[in-house]
Design an enzyme around this catalytic site. Structure first.
Site, PDB file in Angstrom:
ATOM      1  CB  SER A 262      -0.898   0.006   1.234  1.00  0.00           C
ATOM      2  OG  SER A 262      -0.108   0.283   2.375  1.00  0.00           O
ATOM      3  CE  LYS A 263      -2.495   5.893  -2.885  1.00  0.00           C
ATOM      4  NZ  LYS A 263      -3.381   7.002  -3.154  1.00  0.00           N
ATOM      5  NE  ARG A 264      -1.727   5.332   4.880  1.00  0.00           N
ATOM      6  CZ  ARG A 264      -2.646   4.542   4.340  1.00  0.00           C
ATOM      7  NH1 ARG A 264      -2.624   3.250   4.584  1.00  0.00           N
ATOM      8  NH2 ARG A 264      -3.582   5.024   3.555  1.00  0.00           N
TER       9      ARG A 264
END
Ligand code: GLU
Length: 492
Positions: A262-264
């Site tokens: 994910s983006k994180r």
């Protein structure tokens, strides 16, 4: 046969990460495979999550990847949302506008059609009422969602209201996913969801259906996270009497740790990969391979753009999750770097050299380019490999000189002998340099490696560098001598 039309429909909420890039590639490849059209549509209905500059970012990233949508927001549209810039492509198309915030009247019109047919209804429940409902549901441990209070209340159009879709309870539904096969929901547990907000702006479920229909999309491709929304979309299509497009969901991209990327969590953004010196074609190739294979028994992993377009079909997309392995991408990037022509490689690398504060010099670069190209896996690795060619002042790892029988007096002797031979040398070709310097090892009773190591550090500053004699030849007699003398000075 009808024209195949696919779309990439990002929400401009930030950077483009691995998953988003892959969705765009796959939608583009599929359209091109069938000689169809690839559309870019900006889904900016969630105004609170908008990030200024994100639309420009998406368009520029697609440009960098060499993907030109056949239909996309026009310049005038971009200007209207404050995202116009010099060099922005002016694409437009017959189904515009392509930015959802410019299509408001159409969504309101369709919402009214749904209300008129009884498939949707107006709801004027206040925030307090909804909060009470929620509290009650929590108390009774029921699944949360709208109670259905306004279903049969016939709320007047002139009162502030939202429009909700009437979702049949306990109906079963199924559809054929282009990648995952038949998907069935035994009962739809969803509650009557909002399609249009009280400010007249649509929610995703309404906007996506209206646009895919109005834009003639024949094949929807999107990430698996949207699968749960599909029954809602299918109900809206049905209520409107519209034929839904084929829909396919791309499996999740996982990290090598087996967790969703994910983006994180570990998903690099496309601009970061670019800044790190990955090539667009290598990224395109690798990300496509994450969820697609060219067929049983095919070992091929490297595909040109043209080959990908020719071979890409949905039935070869994997329904299981894919893994993004940075090491594999790095490997593939190195492979793509080696396949560039010297000119292409030089053009690609120059901005990286300049960004590192070095002054590119064609004459010094040429003799060493093949060697560098052979070893670099990314473009950002190149400047530290060749900085000594493009700067006057080099830093030396002097203590690295002392190894395998070389101490300070020996190092000094090596450099003194090298200096006198270099001074006498008229032909500064790498072969002449080698013939002149190599014998120093034997003269001093040393192995060639450690002896040349001293000269290498003097001339390049490094223990490991591109070939020494080619480097000296590229730098020329004057500079080489200056460096040998500097090193002697540093030895004291
Ligand atoms: N706007 C959605 C997104 O940001 C796209 C969903 C879809 O493709 O239907 O990913």
């Amino acid at each position: 046969m009808t024209e195949v039309r696919t779309r990439f429909a990002p929400s401009p909420t930030g950077l483009m990460h691995v998953g988003g890039m892959r969705t765009a590639f796959v939608a583009w490849l599929l359209a091109k495979h069938h000689g169809g059209k690839f559309l870019l549509r900006i889904e900016d209905t969630d105004q609170e999550r908008l990030v200024p500059g994100a639309v420009r970012f998406i368009i520029e990233e697609l440009q960098w990847f060499g993907i030109v949508p056949d239909e996309a927001p026009s310049r005038a549209e971009l200007k209207e949302i404050g995202e116009d810039w010099d060099g922005a492509p002016d694409l437009g198309g017959p189904c515009g506008p392509y930015i959802q915030s410019h299509r408001g009247p159409r969504y309101r019109e369709v919402a009214e059609m749904l209300v008129a047919s009884g498939a949707a209804y107006r709801c004027d429940c206040t925030a307090e009422m909804l909060a009470e409902d929620r509290a009650r549901q929590q108390e009774r441990k029921e699944s949360p969602g709208y109670s259905g209070r306004c279903r049969d209340r016939n709320v007047a159009a002139d009162k502030p209201h939202v429009v909700r879709l009437k979702i049949p309870h306990d109906a079963s539904m199924s559809f054929d996913d282009g990648i995952k096969g038949k998907i069935t929901w035994d009962s739809i547990s969803l509650r009557d969801t909002v399609l249009l907000k009280s400010d007249g702006l649509p929610l995703y479920h309404l906007a996506v259906v209206v646009d895919d229909h109005d834009m003639g999309i024949t094949q929807v491709l999107r990430g698996e996270e949207w699968l749960a929304s599909t029954p809602i979309h299918l109900l809206v299509y049905k209520a409107l009497g519209w034929t839904p497009p084929s829909i396919a969901h791309l499996p999740v991209v996982m990290g090598t740790d087996g967790k969703k990327l994910s983006k994180r969590r570990g998903a690099p953004a496309s601009n970061l990969l670019r800044e790190q010196g990955y090539l667009a074609d290598a990224i395109l190739n690798y990300l496509t391979l994450i969820g697609w294979n060219p067929g049983e028994g095919t070992e091929q992993e490297v595909f040109s753009r043209q080959e990908l377009i020719e071979k890409f079909t949905l039935d070869r997309c994997n329904s299981a999750n894919g893994v993004f392995d940075p090491a594999k991408l790095l490997w593939m990037n190195g492979l793509y770097i080696r396949r560039l022509s010297v000119e292409q490689f030089t053009d690609a690398v120059k901005p990286f050299i300049e960004k590192a504060g070095l002054k590119f010099d064609e004459a010094r670069w040429r003799p060493l380019v093949a060697h560098v190209q052979e070893r670099a896996k990314t473009l950002v690795e190149v400047p530290p490999m060749v900085d000594y060619l493009f700067t006057d002042k080099i830093a030396r790892e002097m203590k690295e000189m002392f190894q395998k029988g070389v101490d300070a007096p020996k190092a000094k002797e090596i450099l003194l002998r090298s200096e006198s031979r270099l001074v006498a040398l008229e032909d500064f070709s790498h072969t002449a340099l080698e013939a002149a310097l190599r014998p120093i090892a034997e003269e001093l009773g040393l192995k060639v490696g450690p002896m040349l190591g001293v000269v290498r550090i003097a001339v390049t500053g490094k223990k490991v560098s591109p070939p020494l004699f080619e480097s000296m030849s590229a730098l020329g007699k004057e500079v080489t001598l200056v460096r040998v003398r500097e090193a002697l000075g540093e030895l004291g």
